[in-house]
Design a protein around this motif. Structure first.
Motif, PDB file in Angstrom:
ATOM      1  N   LEU A   1     -34.393 -35.920  29.236  1.00  0.00           N
ATOM      2  CA  LEU A   1     -35.428 -35.974  28.613  1.00  0.00           C
ATOM      3  C   LEU A   1     -36.422 -35.475  27.857  1.00  0.00           C
ATOM      4  O   LEU A   1     -37.344 -36.693  27.253  1.00  0.00           O
ATOM      5  CB  LEU A   1     -36.349 -35.821  30.239  1.00  0.00           C
ATOM      6  CG  LEU A   1     -37.600 -35.896  30.200  1.00  0.00           C
ATOM      7  CD1 LEU A   1     -38.566 -36.938  30.490  1.00  0.00           C
ATOM      8  CD2 LEU A   1     -38.820 -34.555  31.411  1.00  0.00           C
ATOM      9  N   PHE A   2     -36.234 -34.390  27.755  1.00  0.00           N
ATOM     10  CA  PHE A   2     -36.791 -33.640  26.147  1.00  0.00           C
ATOM     11  C   PHE A   2     -35.976 -33.694  25.269  1.00  0.00           C
ATOM     12  O   PHE A   2     -36.619 -34.394  24.299  1.00  0.00           O
ATOM     13  CB  PHE A   2     -37.220 -32.568  25.988  1.00  0.00           C
ATOM     14  CG  PHE A   2     -37.740 -31.534  26.944  1.00  0.00           C
ATOM     15  CD1 PHE A   2     -38.483 -31.406  26.573  1.00  0.00           C
ATOM     16  CD2 PHE A   2     -37.444 -31.560  28.428  1.00  0.00           C
ATOM     17  CE1 PHE A   2     -39.873 -30.913  28.241  1.00  0.00           C
ATOM     18  CE2 PHE A   2     -37.952 -30.895  29.523  1.00  0.00           C
ATOM     19  CZ  PHE A   2     -39.510 -30.182  29.136  1.00  0.00           C
ATOM     20  N   GLY A   3     -34.870 -34.439  25.267  1.00  0.00           N
ATOM     21  CA  GLY A   3     -33.831 -34.393  23.369  1.00  0.00           C
ATOM     22  C   GLY A   3     -34.134 -35.256  23.297  1.00  0.00           C
ATOM     23  O   GLY A   3     -35.053 -35.663  21.807  1.00  0.00           O
ATOM     24  N   PRO A   4     -34.433 -36.709  23.196  1.00  0.00           N
ATOM     25  CA  PRO A   4     -34.726 -37.652  22.531  1.00  0.00           C
ATOM     26  C   PRO A   4     -36.400 -38.084  22.428  1.00  0.00           C
ATOM     27  O   PRO A   4     -36.543 -38.748  21.339  1.00  0.00           O
ATOM     28  CB  PRO A   4     -34.806 -38.956  23.578  1.00  0.00           C
ATOM     29  CG  PRO A   4     -33.517 -38.322  24.538  1.00  0.00           C
ATOM     30  CD  PRO A   4     -34.144 -36.919  24.945  1.00  0.00           C
ATOM     31  N   ILE A   5     -37.299 -37.547  23.033  1.00  0.00           N
ATOM     32  CA  ILE A   5     -38.569 -37.425  22.264  1.00  0.00           C
ATOM     33  C   ILE A   5     -38.798 -36.543  21.125  1.00  0.00           C
ATOM     34  O   ILE A   5     -39.668 -37.000  20.556  1.00  0.00           O
ATOM     35  CB  ILE A   5     -39.563 -36.770  24.059  1.00  0.00           C
ATOM     36  CG1 ILE A   5     -39.263 -37.706  25.176  1.00  0.00           C
ATOM     37  CG2 ILE A   5     -41.117 -36.698  22.990  1.00  0.00           C
ATOM     38  CD1 ILE A   5     -40.049 -37.210  26.524  1.00  0.00           C
ATOM     39  N   ALA A   6     -37.779 -35.791  21.433  1.00  0.00           N
ATOM     40  CA  ALA A   6     -37.615 -34.591  20.354  1.00  0.00           C
ATOM     41  C   ALA A   6     -36.975 -35.102  19.030  1.00  0.00           C
ATOM     42  O   ALA A   6     -37.805 -35.043  18.177  1.00  0.00           O
ATOM     43  CB  ALA A   6     -37.952 -32.797  20.541  1.00  0.00           C
ATOM     44  N   PHE A   7     -35.891 -35.646  19.489  1.00  0.00           N
ATOM     45  CA  PHE A   7     -35.525 -36.663  18.211  1.00  0.00           C
ATOM     46  C   PHE A   7     -36.759 -37.750  17.231  1.00  0.00           C
ATOM     47  O   PHE A   7     -36.831 -37.570  15.854  1.00  0.00           O
ATOM     48  CB  PHE A   7     -34.478 -37.313  18.676  1.00  0.00           C
ATOM     49  CG  PHE A   7     -33.944 -37.920  17.314  1.00  0.00           C
ATOM     50  CD1 PHE A   7     -33.117 -37.457  16.822  1.00  0.00           C
ATOM     51  CD2 PHE A   7     -33.501 -39.137  17.745  1.00  0.00           C
ATOM     52  CE1 PHE A   7     -32.584 -38.113  15.780  1.00  0.00           C
ATOM     53  CE2 PHE A   7     -32.997 -39.850  16.502  1.00  0.00           C
ATOM     54  CZ  PHE A   7     -32.218 -39.553  15.212  1.00  0.00           C
ATOM     55  N   LEU A   8     -36.701 -38.211  18.501  1.00  0.00           N
ATOM     56  CA  LEU A   8     -38.413 -39.096  17.481  1.00  0.00           C
ATOM     57  C   LEU A   8     -38.914 -39.001  17.080  1.00  0.00           C
ATOM     58  O   LEU A   8     -39.626 -39.751  16.033  1.00  0.00           O
ATOM     59  CB  LEU A   8     -38.362 -40.117  18.914  1.00  0.00           C
ATOM     60  CG  LEU A   8     -36.834 -41.413  19.301  1.00  0.00           C
ATOM     61  CD1 LEU A   8     -37.610 -41.667  20.692  1.00  0.00           C
ATOM     62  CD2 LEU A   8     -37.124 -42.382  18.286  1.00  0.00           C
ATOM     63  N   LEU A   9     -39.879 -38.234  17.470  1.00  0.00           N
ATOM     64  CA  LEU A   9     -41.119 -37.720  16.620  1.00  0.00           C
ATOM     65  C   LEU A   9     -40.874 -36.574  15.255  1.00  0.00           C
ATOM     66  O   LEU A   9     -41.139 -36.349  14.878  1.00  0.00           O
ATOM     67  CB  LEU A   9     -41.639 -35.994  17.866  1.00  0.00           C
ATOM     68  CG  LEU A   9     -42.374 -36.904  18.999  1.00  0.00           C
ATOM     69  CD1 LEU A   9     -43.128 -35.815  20.079  1.00  0.00           C
ATOM     70  CD2 LEU A   9     -43.306 -37.930  18.776  1.00  0.00           C
ATOM     71  N   GLY A  10     -39.062 -35.734  15.617  1.00  0.00           N
ATOM     72  CA  GLY A  10     -38.728 -35.094  14.615  1.00  0.00           C
ATOM     73  C   GLY A  10     -38.682 -35.927  13.393  1.00  0.00           C
ATOM     74  O   GLY A  10     -38.382 -35.389  12.502  1.00  0.00           O
ATOM     75  N   ILE A  11     -38.442 -37.526  13.509  1.00  0.00           N
ATOM     76  CA  ILE A  11     -37.794 -38.247  12.363  1.00  0.00           C
ATOM     77  C   ILE A  11     -38.972 -38.757  11.960  1.00  0.00           C
ATOM     78  O   ILE A  11     -39.358 -38.488  10.544  1.00  0.00           O
ATOM     79  CB  ILE A  11     -37.572 -40.050  13.391  1.00  0.00           C
ATOM     80  CG1 ILE A  11     -36.421 -39.029  13.230  1.00  0.00           C
ATOM     81  CG2 ILE A  11     -37.161 -40.585  11.712  1.00  0.00           C
ATOM     82  CD1 ILE A  11     -35.999 -41.208  14.071  1.00  0.00           C
ATOM     83  N   ILE A  12     -40.912 -38.497  12.329  1.00  0.00           N
ATOM     84  CA  ILE A  12     -41.870 -39.043  11.714  1.00  0.00           C
ATOM     85  C   ILE A  12     -42.329 -37.207  11.602  1.00  0.00           C
ATOM     86  O   ILE A  12     -42.857 -36.699  10.310  1.00  0.00           O
ATOM     87  CB  ILE A  12     -42.720 -38.791  13.042  1.00  0.00           C
ATOM     88  CG1 ILE A  12     -42.097 -40.238  13.220  1.00  0.00           C
ATOM     89  CG2 ILE A  12     -44.326 -39.673  12.449  1.00  0.00           C
ATOM     90  CD1 ILE A  12     -43.065 -40.900  14.597  1.00  0.00           C
ATOM     91  N   SER A  13     -42.858 -36.153  12.589  1.00  0.00           N
ATOM     92  CA  SER A  13     -42.828 -34.676  11.816  1.00  0.00           C
ATOM     93  C   SER A  13     -41.998 -33.873  12.078  1.00  0.00           C
ATOM     94  O   SER A  13     -41.881 -33.998  13.432  1.00  0.00           O
ATOM     95  CB  SER A  13     -44.534 -34.708  12.495  1.00  0.00           C
ATOM     96  OG  SER A  13     -44.744 -33.632  12.794  1.00  0.00           O
ATOM     97  N   TYR A  14     -42.303 -32.952  11.590  1.00  0.00           N
ATOM     98  CA  TYR A  14     -41.475 -31.517  11.735  1.00  0.00           C
ATOM     99  C   TYR A  14     -42.233 -30.870  13.314  1.00  0.00           C
ATOM    100  O   TYR A  14     -41.498 -30.103  13.979  1.00  0.00           O
ATOM    101  CB  TYR A  14     -41.463 -30.781  11.456  1.00  0.00           C
ATOM    102  CG  TYR A  14     -40.783 -29.304  11.033  1.00  0.00           C
ATOM    103  CD1 TYR A  14     -39.333 -28.658  11.183  1.00  0.00           C
ATOM    104  CD2 TYR A  14     -41.681 -28.164  11.187  1.00  0.00           C
ATOM    105  CE1 TYR A  14     -39.384 -27.509  11.640  1.00  0.00           C
ATOM    106  CE2 TYR A  14     -41.022 -27.021  11.536  1.00  0.00           C
ATOM    107  CZ  TYR A  14     -39.765 -26.426  11.690  1.00  0.00           C
ATOM    108  OH  TYR A  14     -39.503 -25.062  11.933  1.00  0.00           O
TER     109      TYR A  14
END
Length: 238
Positions: free
Chosen positions: A33-46
């Motif tokens: 659940l959290f992983g893909p959200i964190a990954f996609l947002l991480g590409i944009i913003s640390y």
């Protein structure tokens, strides 16, 4: 009477296994659940990746406390006061705890962890320092440069000086790498002693109920590496 006691033990063991099973299922589902959200947002913003990652850690600590009855007591200086935390490593629990509560946490971790789908990719996006142990002295030099870089960026370093997870009750002997890092940074640090391995053992999937005792101690930097080693090992072995 003996049969009654045996029955209570069997019931208690069954509940322990069931609650532990629930936690591992929860852990997998929460990563999905959290992983893909964190990954996609991480590409944009640390920062966005860090926020989601901290939410994941706090959620799992909440689950451990309310389902597995595993909580903690903290005594000593606050984590917020230091840019370098030197912690014992006995289980996955302290990694989750430190990631949840340390500001801008940067872990020094094995390079292989970055290869884990989703989870490892998020570790990479969070700018953690990876170790390739086959590089030897060259790897240590890169680590020291990275540590200095993160301190300059106002991040907080988290180091497990034993190099790997150690069984609860075993005597601590730290690796020389942490002394080299201290020598390079020349800053005060926080020592973190705990007994998480008493409830979450390295070689077991069972999560036992209890209260993890955390005791922190300020370590003032000194040029004497033997003194630093003794101070760290004495606190971990208390």
């Amino acid at each position: 009477m003996k049969q009654h006691s045996l029955l209570l033990i069997m019931i208690s063991s069954t509940f322990l296994i069931f609650k532990s099973f629930l936690f591992w299922i929860n852990l997998i589902l929460s990563v999905i659940l959290f992983g893909p959200i964190a990954f996609l947002l991480g590409i944009i913003s640390y920062k966005k990746c860090l926020i989601i990652s901290k939410c994941w850690c706090r959620y799992n600590l909440f689950f451990l406390e309310n389902v597995c009855s595993l909580t903690y007591e903290y005594s000593g200086p606050s984590l917020d006061e230091y840019k370098l935390v030197i912690s014992q490593h006995q289980s996955a629990w302290e990694t989750i705890f430190l990631a949840a509560h340390v500001n801008n946490p940067i872990f020094i971790l094995k390079k292989e962890l970055l290869m884990i789908p989703i989870f490892g990719w998020c570790l990479y996006l969070l700018d953690n320092i990876s170790i390739d142990r086959s590089d030897g002295a060259s790897s240590l030099k890169k680590i020291m440069n990275s540590c200095n870089h993160h301190i300059e960026k106002n991040n907080s370093l988290i180091i497990f000086p034993e190099g790997t997870r150690m069984p609860f009750g075993s005597k601590t002997q730290i690796k020389k790498g942490v002394l080299k890092i201290l020598e390079s940074l020349k800053i005060d640090s926080l020592l973190l002693h705990h007994d998480a391995g008493k409830y979450w053992q390295k070689s077991s999937y069972l999560i036992k109920p209890g209260i993890i005792k955390i005791c922190t101690l300020s370590l003032n930097y000194k040029a004497d590496s033997d003194k630093l080693r003794n101070n760290i090992e004495n606190h971990f072995n208390m």
